[in-house]
Design an enzyme around this catalytic site. Structure first.
Site, PDB file in Angstrom:
ATOM      1  CB  SER A  17      -0.895   0.052   1.242  1.00  0.00           C
ATOM      2  OG  SER A  17      -2.111  -0.572   0.980  1.00  0.00           O
TER       3      SER A  17
ATOM      4  CB  THR B 206      -2.013   4.491   4.444  1.00  0.00           C
ATOM      5  OG1 THR B 206      -2.667   4.394   3.200  1.00  0.00           O
ATOM      6  CG2 THR B 206      -1.385   5.862   4.588  1.00  0.00           C
TER       7      THR B 206
ATOM      8  CB  THR C 290      -0.980   5.918   0.906  1.00  0.00           C
ATOM      9  OG1 THR C 290      -1.765   4.758   0.718  1.00  0.00           O
ATOM     10  CG2 THR C 290      -1.638   7.084   0.208  1.00  0.00           C
TER      11      THR C 290
ATOM     12  NE  ARG D 207      -9.578   7.419  -3.851  1.00  0.00           N
ATOM     13  CZ  ARG D 207      -8.907   7.120  -2.731  1.00  0.00           C
ATOM     14  NH1 ARG D 207      -7.600   6.966  -2.765  1.00  0.00           N
ATOM     15  NH2 ARG D 207      -9.542   7.007  -1.584  1.00  0.00           N
TER      16      ARG D 207
ATOM     17  CB  THR E 160      -4.726   4.583   7.799  1.00  0.00           C
ATOM     18  OG1 THR E 160      -4.704   3.502   6.862  1.00  0.00           O
ATOM     19  CG2 THR E 160      -5.037   4.018   9.163  1.00  0.00           C
ATOM     20  N   GLY E 161      -7.326   4.500   5.902  1.00  0.00           N
ATOM     21  CA  GLY E 161      -8.651   3.966   5.597  1.00  0.00           C
ATOM     22  C   GLY E 161      -9.250   4.656   4.389  1.00  0.00           C
TER      23      GLY E 161
HETATM   24  C1  SD4 Z   1      -6.644   6.515   0.552  1.00  0.00           C
HETATM   25  N1  SD4 Z   1      -6.357   6.682   2.925  1.00  0.00           N
HETATM   26  O1  SD4 Z   1      -6.087   6.689  -0.527  1.00  0.00           O
HETATM   27  C2  SD4 Z   1      -5.806   6.104   1.726  1.00  0.00           C
HETATM   28  C3  SD4 Z   1      -5.726   4.636   1.730  1.00  0.00           C
HETATM   29  C4  SD4 Z   1      -5.275   4.028   3.002  1.00  0.00           C
HETATM   30  O2  SD4 Z   1      -4.478   2.268   4.111  1.00  0.00           O
HETATM   31  O3  SD4 Z   1      -5.205   4.588   4.050  1.00  0.00           O
HETATM   32  N2  SD4 Z   1      -4.916   2.819   2.958  1.00  0.00           N
HETATM   33  O4  SD4 Z   1      -7.866   6.615   0.687  1.00  0.00           O
END
Ligand code: SD4
Length: 325
Positions: free
Chosen positions: A85, A187, A205, A215, A238-239
């Site tokens: 990631s 991330t 990330t 995106r 993160t997320g």
């Molecule tokens: C995103 N927040 O691109 C990032 C992805 C992420 O662990 O945190 N992955 O939306």
């Protein structure tokens, strides 16, 4: 009438008391009370945070600044092909290209970021250059790439046999599912506090796996993926980036801490705000936060999120509390 007056006096009393309390909290938060940890504090998302934190500590020990520490710490993960990631071997977008996002923020409020950066192994260091060598905060795509090359970064193909294989698998169905759940994200975001109580942060990330080309998630957005206010503290997310951006997640957490919330309560409140607007059944979001007194905390939507903590020169992995039990 009498009742109204009594209510007014009562309410005014409460208001004065809470003002007094909040001043007291402010004074306690007061930012004169630095952390009691022997040595700096580092907080990073996920178990890979352990390696990142150790590198950050090493950086400080060899004379680096807090800013160097949060940069060098996450660089280790950017170079790890096993991490799917971040950086090298990160998850490709819907066209098979690895497009990276990163940002960095210093205790003096300066910050820099890059998004959709391709073929450069260390977006975090390019973000730092944006912060230090340009009047801008965020550079994107080819502009970010050209800037990186002009600063001496080398072009590198970031696809590994693993990332190519995952892409081939995904391509069979090309099912566009822009969701981050408990399994598919890691991330790295890091918060650091140096011995003088100054706070720094970084985040890097490859974003949502197989994301639509172009995106951008929360990670390079100051205030969403990362926010630092050296008077108060810092937060990293993160997320699922879309959910984090919609509530200005990291900035909100810092503001809540400014108003007396503990780091964990501030992270929880941010998660609750997301849950009010969205169906959280299938999405994962997590936050970590650190305040000026060296207190820290984390909160996520679902179980499974953990973070690495370095305090008193010891590093450990902590399971985050979560909304869905
Ligand atoms: C995103 N927040 O691109 C990032 C992805 C992420 O662990 O945190 N992955 O939306």
């Amino acid at each position: 009438m009498k009742n109204q007056r009594r209510n007014f006096i009562f309410n005014a009393g409460i208001a004065t008391a809470s003002l007094f309390l909040s001043k007291k909290l402010n004074k306690k938060r007061g930012f004169q009370y630095f952390h009691k940890s022997k040595g700096p504090i580092f907080l990073s998302t996920w178990d890979h945070g352990i390696e990142a934190n150790k590198e950050a500590l090493k950086t400080i020990d060899s004379g680096g600044s807090g800013l160097d520490a949060v940069e060098q710490g996450v660089r280790i993960i950017e170079s790890d092909p096993e991490n799917t990631s971040v950086g090298l071997g990160g998850m490709p977008d819907s066209t098979g290209k690895i497009a990276l996002d990163a940002c960095i923020m210093s205790s003096d409020g300066s910050c820099g970021a890059v998004c959709m950066l391709e073929n450069i192994e260390h977006p975090i260091s390019v973000a730092r250059k944006v912060m230090e060598d340009t009047p801008h905060v965020l550079l994107a795509a080819e502009g970010a790439y050209d800037f990186a090359i002009s600063k001496g970064f080398k072009k590198k193909n970031l696809n590994t046999s693993n990332s190519k294989k995952s892409y081939r698998e995904w391509k069979k169905e090309s099912k566009y599912k822009p969701i981050i759940n408990v399994e598919n994200h890691d991330t790295i975001g890091m918060l650091g506090m140096d011995d003088n109580g100054n706070i720094f942060g970084s985040c890097t990330t490859s974003g949502l796996a197989f994301k639509r080309r172009g995106r951008i998630g929360d990670s390079p957005i100051i205030g969403a993926g990362l926010f630092i206010d050296n008077e108060v503290g810092g937060a990293v997310a993160t997320g699922l980036g879309e959910s984090i951006i919609k509530i200005a997640g990291s900035a909100i957490i810092v503001e809540l801490m400014r108003h007396g919330y503990s780091p964990i309560d501030a992270c929880k409140e941010a998660v609750l705000r997301i849950s009010k607007n969205e169906d959280i059944e299938n999405i994962q979001v997590a936050f970590i936060a650190l305040n000026k007194s060296g207190e820290y905390g984390a909160y996520s939507v679902h179980p499974g999120f953990n973070y690495a903590l370095t305090e008193n020169r010891k590093t450990s992995l902590i399971d985050s509390d979560h909304l869905r039990k």
